[in-house]
Enzyme design. Structure first.
Site, mmCIF file in Angstrom:
data_model
loop_
_atom_site.group_PDB
_atom_site.id
_atom_site.type_symbol
_atom_site.label_atom_id
_atom_site.label_comp_id
_atom_site.label_asym_id
_atom_site.label_seq_id
_atom_site.Cartn_x
_atom_site.Cartn_y
_atom_site.Cartn_z
ATOM 1 N N ASP A 1 0.878 -1.156 0.000
ATOM 2 C CA ASP A 1 0.000 0.000 0.000
ATOM 3 C C ASP A 1 0.931 1.225 0.000
ATOM 4 O OD1 ASP A 1 -2.359 1.624 0.460
ATOM 5 O OD2 ASP A 1 -1.635 1.832 2.521
ATOM 6 N N LEU A 2 0.432 2.377 -0.420
ATOM 7 C CA LEU A 2 1.303 3.559 -0.490
ATOM 8 C C LEU A 2 1.147 4.466 0.746
ATOM 9 C CD1 LEU A 2 3.192 5.511 -2.087
ATOM 10 C CD2 LEU A 2 1.120 6.487 -3.088
ATOM 11 N N ASP A 3 -0.075 5.036 0.866
ATOM 12 C CA ASP A 3 -0.318 6.026 1.923
ATOM 13 C C ASP A 3 -0.240 5.360 3.297
ATOM 14 O OD1 ASP A 3 -0.902 8.232 0.185
ATOM 15 O OD2 ASP A 3 -2.868 7.361 -0.207
ATOM 16 N N THR B 1 1.718 9.980 4.003
ATOM 17 C CA THR B 1 0.717 10.892 3.428
ATOM 18 C C THR B 1 -0.612 10.806 4.178
ATOM 19 O OG1 THR B 1 0.545 9.141 1.823
ATOM 20 C CG2 THR B 1 1.506 11.200 1.058
ATOM 21 N N LYS C 1 -8.999 5.435 6.115
ATOM 22 C CA LYS C 1 -7.748 4.897 5.578
ATOM 23 C C LYS C 1 -8.018 3.766 4.583
ATOM 24 C CE LYS C 1 -4.643 6.201 9.294
ATOM 25 N NZ LYS C 1 -3.799 5.738 10.391
ATOM 26 N N SER D 1 -2.579 0.777 -4.476
ATOM 27 C CA SER D 1 -3.090 1.918 -3.712
ATOM 28 C C SER D 1 -4.435 2.385 -4.251
ATOM 29 C CB SER D 1 -2.082 3.077 -3.816
ATOM 30 O OG SER D 1 -2.654 4.273 -3.336
ATOM 31 N N ALA D 2 -5.292 2.856 -3.353
ATOM 32 C CA ALA D 2 -6.583 3.411 -3.763
ATOM 33 C C ALA D 2 -6.428 4.826 -4.325
ATOM 34 C CB ALA D 2 -7.513 3.450 -2.558
ATOM 35 N N LYS E 1 -10.973 -0.983 -1.954
ATOM 36 C CA LYS E 1 -10.761 -1.835 -0.788
ATOM 37 C C LYS E 1 -11.956 -1.651 0.158
ATOM 38 C CE LYS E 1 -5.805 -0.749 -1.022
ATOM 39 N NZ LYS E 1 -4.694 -0.007 -0.428
ATOM 40 N N GLU F 1 0.072 -3.320 4.545
ATOM 41 C CA GLU F 1 -1.035 -2.373 4.667
ATOM 42 C C GLU F 1 -1.074 -1.660 6.012
ATOM 43 O OE1 GLU F 1 -3.673 -0.846 3.782
ATOM 44 O OE2 GLU F 1 -4.010 -1.531 1.745
ATOM 45 N N ASP F 2 -1.613 -0.444 6.036
ATOM 46 C CA ASP F 2 -1.823 0.236 7.318
ATOM 47 C C ASP F 2 -3.313 0.413 7.615
ATOM 48 O OD1 ASP F 2 -2.330 2.224 5.344
ATOM 49 O OD2 ASP F 2 -2.009 3.791 6.838
HETATM 50 C C1 BG6 Z 1 -5.773 5.764 0.076
HETATM 51 C C2 BG6 Z 1 -5.812 6.542 1.368
HETATM 52 O O1 BG6 Z 1 -4.495 5.280 -0.130
HETATM 53 O O2 BG6 Z 1 -6.157 6.592 -1.013
HETATM 54 C C3 BG6 Z 1 -7.176 7.181 1.561
HETATM 55 O O3 BG6 Z 1 -5.551 5.672 2.461
HETATM 56 C C4 BG6 Z 1 -7.528 8.021 0.339
HETATM 57 O O4 BG6 Z 1 -7.155 7.970 2.729
HETATM 58 C C5 BG6 Z 1 -7.455 7.164 -0.919
HETATM 59 O O5 BG6 Z 1 -8.838 8.564 0.462
HETATM 60 C C6 BG6 Z 1 -7.764 7.947 -2.191
HETATM 61 O O6 BG6 Z 1 -6.748 8.900 -2.382
HETATM 62 P P1 BG6 Z 1 -6.809 10.076 -3.451
HETATM 63 O O7 BG6 Z 1 -5.401 10.593 -3.457
HETATM 64 O O8 BG6 Z 1 -7.201 9.467 -4.759
HETATM 65 O O9 BG6 Z 1 -7.822 11.054 -2.969
HETATM 66 MG MG MG Z 2 -2.753 3.192 3.526
#
Ligand code: BG6
Ligand code: MG
Length: 217
Positions: free
Chosen positions: A8-10, A16, A44, A114-115, A145, A169-170
């Site tokens: 996962d990224l964030d 972030t 998250k 990542s989402a 997710k 993942e977090d």
């Molecule tokens: C996920 C984050 O990685 O991405 C979420 O954990 C976030 O908090 C989601 O809402 C979507 O991110 P973005 O950058 O497309 O708004």
């Molecule tokens: Mg995350």
């Protein structure tokens, strides 16, 4: 033996998650209510529009038009993008770079799942975009997710069976997505929140890399 690791990224590669929180909190404040870190936990790993729905329910705000919701999500994203414009490689979380080296040394493939629709921008700013065998982000997925799509697509791109992959993942939603994909998973954060993961560590620099290498397969 683990053949692929999907990050996962964030909140896993870079912190972030704090910028997402700041931007959502600012939006809540404009809408006239408080948004706490405990509320933020539910966002998250969740897509931007689904996050907005949760935020609105926390504030008891109902019956907004689709247009108004899009306007609010765009506003939040503009603030978020302002925050991440200043991100530097110094914000890569402890333990990630040594783990990346270890995996490459052991011929384990690496991907990002990542989402976020901002994933490419963030990875470029961190100087990491060239490091991955696969990148699946919020621009590619149709299901968020805890749907496993983001991870199954990453494994497909790497040409690996799902059972040979480990997800890191977090977010609770991410742990569930990994399990629904038939993948083992490592939770990074609090055991109280991520207790369903196969291994939970406070941060990646606490992870036993050899244990990860033997977790899947
Ligand atoms: C996920 C984050 O990685 O991405 C979420 O954990 C976030 O908090 C989601 O809402 C979507 O991110 P973005 O950058 O497309 O708004
Ligand atoms: Mg995350």
């Amino acid at each position: 033996m683990t053949q692929g690791v999907i990050f996962d990224l964030d909140g896993v590669i870079v912190d972030t998650a704090k910028y997402h929180f700041l931007a959502w909190k600012r939006l809540a404040s404009e809408l006239g209510f408080e948004f706490s870190e405990a509320h933020n936990e539910r966002l998250k790993g969740v897509s931007r529009m689904a996050s907005l729905e949760i935020l609105l329910s926390v504030g008891g705000i109902q019956h907004l038009s689709e247009e108004e919701k899009q306007r609010l999500a765009t506003k939040k994203n503009q603030w978020y993008v302002e925050y991440i414009e200043k991100i530097t490689p110094a914000e890569i979380l402890p333990g990630f770079l040594p783990l990346l080296d270890f995996l490459k040394h052991n011929k384990v493939k690496v991907a990002v799942g990542s989402a976020s629709k901002n994933a490419g921008t963030i990875l470029s700013r961190l100087g990491l975009i060239e490091q991955f065998d696969a990148l699946v982000d919020g621009n590619r997925i149709t299901e968020a997710k805890p749907n496993p799509q983001v991870f199954t697509l990453a494994a497909d791109d790497m040409g690996l069976p799902y059972s040979a992959c480990v997800v890191i993942e977090d977010a609770e939603a991410g742990i569930e997505a990994a399990q629904r994909a038939g993948m083992k998973c490592v939770g990074v954060g609090s055991p109280a929140i991520l207790g369903n993961a196969d291994i939970v560590v406070q941060s990646l620099d606490k992870l036993n890399f050899n244990e990860l290498l033997h977790l899947a397969g």
